[in-house]
Design an enzyme around this catalytic site. Structure first.
Site, PDB file in Angstrom:
ATOM      1  N   SER A   1     -60.937 -31.447 -14.338  1.00  0.00           N
ATOM      2  CA  SER A   1     -61.190 -30.161 -14.482  1.00  0.00           C
ATOM      3  C   SER A   1     -61.639 -29.565 -13.147  1.00  0.00           C
ATOM      4  CB  SER A   1     -62.110 -29.509 -15.582  1.00  0.00           C
ATOM      5  OG  SER A   1     -62.273 -28.267 -15.687  1.00  0.00           O
TER       6      SER A   1
ATOM      7  N   ILE B   1     -68.699 -23.024  -7.230  1.00  0.00           N
ATOM      8  CA  ILE B   1     -67.525 -22.208  -7.242  1.00  0.00           C
ATOM      9  C   ILE B   1     -68.290 -21.122  -8.172  1.00  0.00           C
ATOM     10  CG2 ILE B   1     -65.271 -21.798  -7.840  1.00  0.00           C
ATOM     11  CD1 ILE B   1     -65.856 -23.892  -5.496  1.00  0.00           C
TER      12      ILE B   1
ATOM     13  N   LEU C   1     -67.548 -21.120 -11.782  1.00  0.00           N
ATOM     14  CA  LEU C   1     -66.543 -20.955 -12.750  1.00  0.00           C
ATOM     15  C   LEU C   1     -65.650 -19.774 -12.447  1.00  0.00           C
ATOM     16  CD1 LEU C   1     -68.688 -21.932 -16.155  1.00  0.00           C
ATOM     17  CD2 LEU C   1     -67.200 -23.369 -14.446  1.00  0.00           C
TER      18      LEU C   1
ATOM     19  N   CYS D   1     -71.848 -27.771 -16.653  1.00  0.00           N
ATOM     20  CA  CYS D   1     -71.526 -27.049 -15.237  1.00  0.00           C
ATOM     21  C   CYS D   1     -72.964 -26.886 -14.529  1.00  0.00           C
ATOM     22  CB  CYS D   1     -70.653 -25.883 -15.202  1.00  0.00           C
ATOM     23  SG  CYS D   1     -70.533 -25.162 -13.683  1.00  0.00           S
TER      24      CYS D   1
ATOM     25  N   ILE E   1     -68.635 -38.480 -15.371  1.00  0.00           N
ATOM     26  CA  ILE E   1     -69.779 -37.636 -15.373  1.00  0.00           C
ATOM     27  C   ILE E   1     -69.256 -36.243 -14.628  1.00  0.00           C
ATOM     28  CG2 ILE E   1     -71.634 -39.322 -15.496  1.00  0.00           C
ATOM     29  CD1 ILE E   1     -71.777 -39.203 -12.439  1.00  0.00           C
TER      30      ILE E   1
ATOM     31  N   GLY F   1     -65.824 -39.611 -11.444  1.00  0.00           N
ATOM     32  CA  GLY F   1     -66.771 -39.784 -10.644  1.00  0.00           C
ATOM     33  C   GLY F   1     -66.308 -40.477  -9.341  1.00  0.00           C
TER      34      GLY F   1
END
Lengths: 272, 303
Positions: free
Chosen positions: B21, B71, B73, B131, B191, B243
């Protein structure tokens, strides 16, 4: 359509203004790219830099593309060490391109520092397509005579070239937008604003001044933006700038320089 | 020929190489480089209930063997996702995992419910509990009770498989993993990025507008491996390893430490073909070693 290529280096030589001219054998890109497009080069150098580095395309011929760069950081310093016969991993062509002005337009190209390449490419394409050379006015700005890039090559296109240096060592003394302002407020008051167009590329402060200039003289301007780019093809959202957006509840949104740009309308960019 | 397919929460994925993601947007750009359906799954950029503008630039900074990002989201919200973005992904027959984040448990539940309405084209929901770049973004990943509660409530909101994405920014990630397992998560992905910072010593300014950001890339791989390894010993649900995976060898390391599948993230930025090259490399490696399935090497590190 952009793709990943292993491209042979035809040459990589130092030229005027402390710049380097890199020629890559890239027929696929040469046939499909347009002024404003850029490529992402993977430069392996000590210290393990992860990202590619973006470079505007300077021009093309049948099989080759060329980029002009200055050694400003570790990545470009390492790029200068590559020799003809080597190979570089690149992605391209990337980004959008400048729009084509109508043939009866007076065109101002305003380039500062290493912002010359996309403007040179646009000029070359315009002159090749029969655009009247006398209607093209290219303002090439730098701190001093020695730092002016690609000046002679631009003159060879048979257009009006104005050198602008901050120390006055060549041409107009001042910053490049001073030269453009003099021009806009001088000779061509008879020309309707819609028949004038500005295309610009260079450092952020200069581009901000160009946006003001375009607004002041009511001229449509297109600006090639620069940014740190982790990817260069739109997936990371890292290289955004603030752009006016009537669809957004707060009337602006963040647009990707790499994918939504690098060319933006001067009037859309919100400079903080 | 090694069969690369794997089963997670009753769903069969073509292979264990997925896109992480926030590193593949919604698939459109990468589809220029390879058929999205070649990969095991694509995990969308985080989707929230309402559109989010994200943080101003600078959002990213390159660091030794990695990068920082904040960023914020940026996304157009769930309604836009369902009415616009999903069409493209559906056409490309990529196994689709939708990553979501909410400001409250109720928001996560509403997102799950809305996605259940299009469950015919979604393979799973990934809960972004981690996040580091939005306020309260980490809350659900730091507190075991809250983490369990979140998953429990999300579980009630959808029949779709739930993957809980965990943060490394905690004192004991195993405890959080056990909590989400208890809450009913079908799998764990781990992670997310490590909180990090960089400063410009000429201007005294942080390199990111958000001051801190998430560190990703090869720099975090050893941290991620250790966390996957420790968690694998203590839970029964599958782990998807994330990761700093840059090549197939990195992916194999994660599987040996206990990951059933992996997500490729930062590598996509450097090379849009990275995930495909990792998939091919893994296939060859498994073949050469004589394994019939990637599952045969999961957790097989001889420690």
């Amino acid at each position: 359509m952009p793709a990943v290529y292993q491209l042979p280096i035809v040459s990589n030589i130092e030229v005027r203004g402390g710049a380097y001219l890199l020629t890559l054998e890239a027929p696929e890109i040469a046939h499909s790219c347009a002024p404003g497009n850029f490529i992402q080069i993977k430069i392996n150098f000590p210290g393990n830099g992860l990202w590619r580095r973006p470079f505007s395309i300077l021009d093309t011929d049948r099989n080759n593309i060329r980029v002009l760069y200055k050694t400003l950081g570790r990545g470009t310093a390492a790029l200068a060490e590559f020799k003809a016969g080597g190979v570089l991993n690149i992605i391209g062509p990337l980004g959008n391109c400048f729009s084509n002005p109508d043939n009866d337009t007076t065109v101002l190209l305003i380039g500062g520092g290493i912002g010359i390449p996309p403007l040179y490419y646009l000029t070359k394409r315009l002159t090749e397509s029969g655009f009247p050379r006398q209607s093209i006015h290219f303002f090439n700005g730098a701190s001093d005579y020695d730092s002016l890039t690609y000046l002679e090559e631009t003159s060879e296109l048979g257009i009006n070239v104005y050198a602008v240096t901050e120390d006055g060592s060549m041409g107009i003394k001042g910053v490049v937008t001073d030269g453009a302002r003099q021009f806009l407020s001088g000779v061509d008051n008879s020309i309707d604003p819609p028949k004038k167009r500005i295309f610009a590329c260079g450092p952020a402060q200069m581009l901000k001044a160009v946006s003001k200039l375009a607004a002041q003289f009511n001229v449509k301007g297109e600006i090639a933006m620069e940014a740190l780019m982790p990817c260069g093809f739109g997936i990371c959202m890292g290289c955004v700038i603030k752009v006016a957006d009537p669809c957004s509840s707060c009337h602006y949104s963040f647009k990707r320089v790499c994918q939504d740009g690098p060319i933006f309308n001067a009037s859309d960019i919100i400079w903080d | 020929m090694t069969d690369l397919s794997i089963q997670i929460a009753g769903h069969k994925y073509a292979n264990p190489v997925w896109l992480a993601s926030g590193t593949c947007a919604y698939g459109r750009e990468l589809a220029d480089y390879f058929p999205l359906s070649s990969l095991g799954a694509i995990v969308t950029k985080t989707i929230t209930l309402e559109p989010r503008l994200g943080h101003p630039s600078p959002r990213v900074f390159e660091t030794p063997s990695g990068m920082l990002n904040a960023i914020g989201l940026q996304n157009d919200g769930i309604r836009d996702f369902i009415s616009n973005k999903i069409k493209f992904l559906g056409q490309h027959r990529a196994d689709l995992i939708v990553n979501i984040a909410g400001k409250s448990i109720s928001e996560y539940c509403q997102l799950c419910e809305q996605l259940t309405g299009i469950s015919d084209i979604i393979s799973a929901i990934e809960l972004n509990m981690s996040c580091p770049n939005v306020s309260n973004g980490l809350e659900f990943s730091k507190n075991a009770e809250l983490a369990e509660q979140l998953v429990k409530m999300a579980r009630k909101s959808t029949h779709l498989p739930l993957i809980a994405k965990l943060s490394p920014n905690v004192s004991n990630i195993v405890e959080i993993a056990q909590a989400v397992e208890q809450g009913g998560a079908d799998a764990i992905s781990m992670i997310n990025t490590l909180v990090g910072m960089a400063v410009d010593i000429e201007t005294f300014k942080p390199r990111l507008s958000n001051v801190t950001g998430g560190l990703s890339g090869p720099a975090i791989k050893p941290v991620a491996l250790a966390m996957v390894y420790r968690t694998y010993q203590q839970i029964k649900i599958p782990i998807i390893g994330i990761g700093g995976i840059m090549n197939y060898k990195d992916a194999i390391e994660f599987m040996l430490c206990g990951a059933q599948a992996v997500q490729v993230g930062t590598a996509n930025f450097v090379n849009p073909m990275a995930s495909i090259e990792i998939l091919n490399g893994m296939q060859n490696w498994l073949q050469e070693k004589g394994y019939d399935s990637p599952s045969e090497i999961v957790g097989k590190v001889e420690a």
